[in-house]
Design a protein around this motif. Sequence first.
Motif, PDB file in Angstrom:
ATOM      1  N   ASP A   1      43.615  46.072  36.044  1.00 32.26           N
ATOM      2  CA  ASP A   1      44.611  45.243  36.726  1.00 32.26           C
ATOM      3  C   ASP A   1      45.169  46.046  37.887  1.00 32.26           C
ATOM      4  OD1 ASP A   1      47.050  43.935  37.496  1.00 32.26           O
ATOM      5  OD2 ASP A   1      47.052  42.917  35.556  1.00 32.26           O
ATOM      6  N   TYR A   2      45.058  45.493  39.096  1.00 37.61           N
ATOM      7  CA  TYR A   2      45.572  46.198  40.275  1.00 37.61           C
ATOM      8  C   TYR A   2      47.029  46.611  40.094  1.00 37.61           C
ATOM      9  CZ  TYR A   2      41.487  44.638  43.006  1.00 37.61           C
ATOM     10  OH  TYR A   2      40.221  44.423  43.490  1.00 37.61           O
TER      11      TYR A   2
ATOM     12  N   VAL B   1      28.657  45.070  38.084  1.00 35.74           N
ATOM     13  CA  VAL B   1      27.731  45.238  36.964  1.00 35.74           C
ATOM     14  C   VAL B   1      26.832  46.426  37.300  1.00 35.74           C
ATOM     15  CG1 VAL B   1      25.832  44.222  35.657  1.00 35.74           C
ATOM     16  CG2 VAL B   1      27.749  42.788  36.387  1.00 35.74           C
ATOM     17  N   LYS B   2      26.842  47.431  36.424  1.00 36.53           N
ATOM     18  CA  LYS B   2      26.039  48.634  36.650  1.00 36.53           C
ATOM     19  C   LYS B   2      26.311  49.220  38.037  1.00 36.53           C
ATOM     20  CE  LYS B   2      23.774  48.246  32.746  1.00 36.53           C
ATOM     21  NZ  LYS B   2      23.880  49.190  31.684  1.00 36.53           N
ATOM     22  N   GLY B   3      27.566  49.137  38.486  1.00 36.67           N
ATOM     23  CA  GLY B   3      27.954  49.684  39.779  1.00 36.67           C
ATOM     24  C   GLY B   3      27.695  48.785  40.967  1.00 36.67           C
ATOM     25  N   LYS B   4      27.055  47.642  40.750  1.00 33.72           N
ATOM     26  CA  LYS B   4      26.755  46.714  41.848  1.00 33.72           C
ATOM     27  C   LYS B   4      27.784  45.583  41.864  1.00 33.72           C
ATOM     28  CE  LYS B   4      23.128  43.792  43.774  1.00 33.72           C
ATOM     29  NZ  LYS B   4      23.024  44.420  45.069  1.00 33.72           N
ATOM     30  N   PHE B   5      28.320  45.316  43.045  1.00 30.25           N
ATOM     31  CA  PHE B   5      29.270  44.227  43.207  1.00 30.25           C
ATOM     32  C   PHE B   5      28.550  42.896  43.036  1.00 30.25           C
ATOM     33  CE2 PHE B   5      31.525  41.269  46.086  1.00 30.25           C
ATOM     34  CZ  PHE B   5      32.700  41.183  45.360  1.00 30.25           C
ATOM     35  N   VAL B   6      29.066  42.021  42.151  1.00 33.06           N
ATOM     36  CA  VAL B   6      28.425  40.728  41.898  1.00 33.06           C
ATOM     37  C   VAL B   6      29.330  39.551  42.241  1.00 33.06           C
ATOM     38  CG1 VAL B   6      26.862  41.662  40.162  1.00 33.06           C
ATOM     39  CG2 VAL B   6      29.042  40.670  39.435  1.00 33.06           C
ATOM     40  N   GLY B   7      30.457  39.810  42.908  1.00 33.60           N
ATOM     41  CA  GLY B   7      31.319  38.722  43.343  1.00 33.60           C
ATOM     42  C   GLY B   7      32.509  38.515  42.439  1.00 33.60           C
ATOM     43  N   GLY B   8      33.002  37.277  42.476  1.00 34.46           N
ATOM     44  CA  GLY B   8      34.171  36.912  41.694  1.00 34.46           C
ATOM     45  C   GLY B   8      33.809  35.987  40.555  1.00 34.46           C
ATOM     46  N   CYS B   9      34.660  35.029  40.317  1.00 26.07           N
ATOM     47  CA  CYS B   9      34.450  34.089  39.216  1.00 26.07           C
ATOM     48  C   CYS B   9      33.268  33.159  39.503  1.00 26.07           C
ATOM     49  CB  CYS B   9      35.726  33.274  38.993  1.00 26.07           C
ATOM     50  SG  CYS B   9      35.625  32.093  37.641  1.00 26.07           S
ATOM     51  N   ASN B  10      33.350  32.439  40.616  1.00 24.15           N
ATOM     52  CA  ASN B  10      32.351  31.425  40.934  1.00 24.15           C
ATOM     53  C   ASN B  10      31.435  31.777  42.090  1.00 24.15           C
ATOM     54  OD1 ASN B  10      33.301  29.374  39.044  1.00 24.15           O
ATOM     55  ND2 ASN B  10      35.125  29.386  40.311  1.00 24.15           N
TER      56      ASN B  10
ATOM     57  N   PHE C   1      38.041  43.953  38.384  1.00 26.24           N
ATOM     58  CA  PHE C   1      39.316  44.255  39.027  1.00 26.24           C
ATOM     59  C   PHE C   1      40.064  42.934  39.137  1.00 26.24           C
ATOM     60  CE2 PHE C   1      36.708  47.812  40.236  1.00 26.24           C
ATOM     61  CZ  PHE C   1      37.586  48.875  40.150  1.00 26.24           C
ATOM     62  N   SER C   2      41.297  42.902  38.600  1.00 28.75           N
ATOM     63  CA  SER C   2      42.010  41.642  38.464  1.00 28.75           C
ATOM     64  C   SER C   2      43.507  41.800  38.693  1.00 28.75           C
ATOM     65  CB  SER C   2      41.778  41.080  37.061  1.00 28.75           C
ATOM     66  OG  SER C   2      42.419  41.911  36.104  1.00 28.75           O
ATOM     67  N   TYR C   3      44.191  40.660  38.659  1.00 28.89           N
ATOM     68  CA  TYR C   3      45.648  40.584  38.575  1.00 28.89           C
ATOM     69  C   TYR C   3      45.967  39.825  37.295  1.00 28.89           C
ATOM     70  CZ  TYR C   3      46.788  42.185  43.295  1.00 28.89           C
ATOM     71  OH  TYR C   3      46.957  42.934  44.421  1.00 28.89           O
ATOM     72  N   GLY C   4      46.992  40.240  36.600  1.00 24.87           N
ATOM     73  CA  GLY C   4      47.335  39.656  35.306  1.00 24.87           C
ATOM     74  C   GLY C   4      47.519  38.152  35.296  1.00 24.87           C
TER      75      GLY C   4
ATOM     76  N   ALA D   1      37.321  45.665  52.081  1.00 23.52           N
ATOM     77  CA  ALA D   1      36.628  46.198  53.254  1.00 23.52           C
ATOM     78  C   ALA D   1      35.136  46.439  52.995  1.00 23.52           C
ATOM     79  CB  ALA D   1      37.298  47.502  53.698  1.00 23.52           C
ATOM     80  N   THR D   2      34.811  46.963  51.836  1.00 23.21           N
ATOM     81  CA  THR D   2      33.433  47.328  51.519  1.00 23.21           C
ATOM     82  C   THR D   2      32.567  46.134  51.142  1.00 23.21           C
ATOM     83  OG1 THR D   2      34.223  49.464  50.733  1.00 23.21           O
ATOM     84  CG2 THR D   2      32.001  48.825  50.069  1.00 23.21           C
ATOM     85  N   HIS D   3      33.151  45.195  50.379  1.00 27.40           N
ATOM     86  CA  HIS D   3      32.341  44.099  49.817  1.00 27.40           C
ATOM     87  C   HIS D   3      32.700  42.724  50.348  1.00 27.40           C
ATOM     88  CE1 HIS D   3      30.640  46.989  47.076  1.00 27.40           C
ATOM     89  NE2 HIS D   3      31.863  47.387  46.777  1.00 27.40           N
ATOM     90  N   LYS D   4      33.660  42.665  51.277  1.00 33.57           N
ATOM     91  CA  LYS D   4      34.081  41.395  51.891  1.00 33.57           C
ATOM     92  C   LYS D   4      34.594  40.395  50.861  1.00 33.57           C
ATOM     93  CE  LYS D   4      30.903  41.993  55.734  1.00 33.57           C
ATOM     94  NZ  LYS D   4      30.327  43.255  55.361  1.00 33.57           N
ATOM     95  N   GLN D   5      35.215  40.907  49.802  1.00 34.85           N
ATOM     96  CA  GLN D   5      35.765  40.066  48.737  1.00 34.85           C
ATOM     97  C   GLN D   5      37.281  40.068  48.862  1.00 34.85           C
ATOM     98  OE1 GLN D   5      34.256  38.168  46.647  1.00 34.85           O
ATOM     99  NE2 GLN D   5      35.693  37.734  45.024  1.00 34.85           N
ATOM    100  N   ARG D   6      37.847  38.941  49.272  1.00 33.45           N
ATOM    101  CA  ARG D   6      39.293  38.846  49.466  1.00 33.45           C
ATOM    102  C   ARG D   6      40.016  38.457  48.184  1.00 33.45           C
ATOM    103  NH1 ARG D   6      41.556  37.968  54.234  1.00 33.45           N
ATOM    104  NH2 ARG D   6      40.361  38.207  56.120  1.00 33.45           N
ATOM    105  N   SER D   7      39.374  37.683  47.360  1.00 31.16           N
ATOM    106  CA  SER D   7      40.037  37.127  46.178  1.00 31.16           C
ATOM    107  C   SER D   7      39.786  37.981  44.941  1.00 31.16           C
ATOM    108  CB  SER D   7      39.559  35.696  45.940  1.00 31.16           C
ATOM    109  OG  SER D   7      38.165  35.685  45.722  1.00 31.16           O
ATOM    110  N   VAL D   8      40.474  37.655  43.879  1.00 33.77           N
ATOM    111  CA  VAL D   8      40.241  38.280  42.581  1.00 33.77           C
ATOM    112  C   VAL D   8      39.683  37.210  41.648  1.00 33.77           C
ATOM    113  CG1 VAL D   8      41.926  40.127  42.770  1.00 33.77           C
ATOM    114  CG2 VAL D   8      42.678  37.923  41.925  1.00 33.77           C
ATOM    115  N   PRO D   9      38.903  37.634  40.684  1.00 30.49           N
ATOM    116  CA  PRO D   9      38.523  38.993  40.359  1.00 30.49           C
ATOM    117  C   PRO D   9      37.426  39.520  41.280  1.00 30.49           C
ATOM    118  CG  PRO D   9      37.388  37.506  38.889  1.00 30.49           C
ATOM    119  CD  PRO D   9      38.299  36.654  39.747  1.00 30.49           C
ATOM    120  N   ALA D  10      37.252  40.831  41.241  1.00 28.84           N
ATOM    121  CA  ALA D  10      36.118  41.501  41.886  1.00 28.84           C
ATOM    122  C   ALA D  10      35.355  42.169  40.744  1.00 28.84           C
ATOM    123  CB  ALA D  10      36.592  42.526  42.905  1.00 28.84           C
ATOM    124  N   VAL D  11      34.104  41.768  40.557  1.00 31.13           N
ATOM    125  CA  VAL D  11      33.351  42.180  39.366  1.00 31.13           C
ATOM    126  C   VAL D  11      32.137  43.022  39.769  1.00 31.13           C
ATOM    127  CG1 VAL D  11      32.187  41.363  37.286  1.00 31.13           C
ATOM    128  CG2 VAL D  11      34.108  40.055  38.232  1.00 31.13           C
TER     129      VAL D  11
END
Length: 96
Positions: free
Chosen positions: A30-31, A58-67, A4-7, A46-56
């Motif tokens: 792209d949102y 893998v196999k349905g599991k949230f793995v964070g952003g870029c770094n 999930f990203s912004y252009g 709200a669900t994953h506590k990820q404020r920044s983009v990207p939100a990635v």
Amino acid sequence: VVIFSYGGCPYCRRVTRALDAAGVGYNEVDYDDCDDGEAVRAEIRATHKQRSVPAVFVKGKFVGGCNDGPEPWMGVLPLLNSGKLTEWIRNGAAEA
């Protein structure tokens, strides 16, 4: 892999370039292209506590952003560098 990203996001581009270089397929959402993009982003925040983009995911599991992400093991680039991301894709499971 779903991103999930912004252009215009430079971190989103770093993730897609790294995945391309590693030969990892992904779907990028792209949102701005979603009718309810802000609602989707709010749900991820709200669900994953990820404020920044990207939100990635893998196999349905949230793995964070870029770094990084809310957990110390998260982030696409560290997961690629450690080999865990491709291992999870190959073995069909994402586990920390």
